[in-house]
Scaffold this active site. Structure first.
Site, PDB file in Angstrom:
ATOM      1  N   HIS A 106       0.812  -1.217   0.000  1.00 54.47           N
ATOM      2  CA  HIS A 106       0.000   0.000   0.000  1.00 54.47           C
ATOM      3  C   HIS A 106       0.846   1.268   0.000  1.00 54.47           C
ATOM      4  CE1 HIS A 106      -2.299  -3.313   1.846  1.00 54.47           C
ATOM      5  NE2 HIS A 106      -3.261  -2.846   1.065  1.00 54.47           N
ATOM      6  N   HIS A 126      -5.293   0.933  -2.806  1.00 47.15           N
ATOM      7  CA  HIS A 126      -6.267   0.998  -3.887  1.00 47.15           C
ATOM      8  C   HIS A 126      -6.072   2.287  -4.689  1.00 47.15           C
ATOM      9  CE1 HIS A 126      -8.085   3.018  -0.379  1.00 47.15           C
ATOM     10  NE2 HIS A 126      -8.959   3.608  -1.180  1.00 47.15           N
ATOM     11  N   GLY A 160     -11.061  -0.259  -7.376  1.00 47.30           N
ATOM     12  CA  GLY A 160     -11.976   0.561  -8.157  1.00 47.30           C
ATOM     13  C   GLY A 160     -11.741   0.508  -9.655  1.00 47.30           C
ATOM     14  N   MET A 180     -12.168  -7.184  -8.514  1.00 44.71           N
ATOM     15  CA  MET A 180     -13.056  -8.081  -7.752  1.00 44.71           C
ATOM     16  C   MET A 180     -14.488  -7.897  -8.273  1.00 44.71           C
ATOM     17  SD  MET A 180     -11.355  -7.344  -3.993  1.00 44.71           S
ATOM     18  CE  MET A 180     -12.408  -8.381  -3.031  1.00 44.71           C
ATOM     19  N   SER A 181     -15.136  -6.837  -7.770  1.00 45.04           N
ATOM     20  CA  SER A 181     -16.556  -6.639  -8.103  1.00 45.04           C
ATOM     21  C   SER A 181     -16.792  -6.353  -9.580  1.00 45.04           C
ATOM     22  CB  SER A 181     -17.140  -5.513  -7.243  1.00 45.04           C
ATOM     23  OG  SER A 181     -16.410  -4.319  -7.428  1.00 45.04           O
TER      24      SER A 181
END
Length: 204
Positions: A106, A126, A160, A180-181
């Site tokens: 990160h 992210h 995102g 992921m999503s």
């Protein structure tokens, strides 16, 4: 050395085994790596995920297991993805040299440490705002560029990312994208995976 761009998909940790495996079976021809990231599950439960994936025809060398080195070794999969709470990269590489070892980072400092420890690649993020990190400001494109510039191992961007902004991430120098999503929660997972794969291929 030219590094091939990659598309990684990561389990959400919220989908039942059957749903996760069904989506993977349909999208795996378009993705390079499937991460089984199930933080709340036991080694036995994770092994059930791997058994089901392999039975559905997903090659073990396309599968990465988060944290659970024992499960990864038993199933002979591609590798493991380690986090700050995992065993040290150096230790894993020494005892299991055939495993590909990724590291979740990160910051630039963490990325540099991962490289120094012998990680094969790192996943950095992210990058953009994401529902899984509500309240945490995204690190942004410039931060990603800085990490890519300072380490020699491949940097996979996460957070995102979708087909609308994936090209921007790859233009910043990322060696790949992880989602992921964008795939697992999409109305059309195959369509989204195809779109992302096309962008990754175009930027290769």
């Amino acid at each position: 050395m030219k590094v091939e761009r990659q598309l990684h998909i990561i389990s959400t940790g919220k989908q039942p085994l059957e749903q996760f495996v069904a989506i993977c079976a349909r999208v795996h021809p378009y993705v390079d790596v499937i991460h089984v990231r199930e933080k709340m599950k036991t080694a036995r439960e994770i092994s059930e995920f791997l058994t089901a994936l392999i039975r559905r025809g997903i090659p073990p060398k396309k599968i990465v297991v988060n944290d659970r080195i024992d499960v990864a070794v038993v199933f002979g999969v591609k590798g493991v993805q380690l986090a700050h709470h995992s065993l040290p990269v150096r230790q894993v590489k020494r005892h299991f040299p055939s495993l590909s070892v990724g590291c979740s980072v990160h910051s630039l400092e963490e990325a540099m440490e991962a490289e120094k420890s012998g990680a094969d690649y790192c996943i950095y993020g992210h990058v953009f705002p994401t529902a899984s990190k509500l309240g945490e400001p995204p690190r942004g494109i410039e931060s990603l560029q800085n990490v890519v510039h300072h380490v020699n191992i491949p940097v996979i961007a996460i957070g995102g990312i979708c087909s609308d902004n994936a090209e921007q991430v790859l233009q910043a120098g990322a060696h790949g994208i992880a989602v992921m999503s964008a795939v697992f929660c999409a109305k059309d997972p195959v369509g989204e995976a195809k779109k992302l794969a096309k962008i990754v291929k175009k930027m290769a």
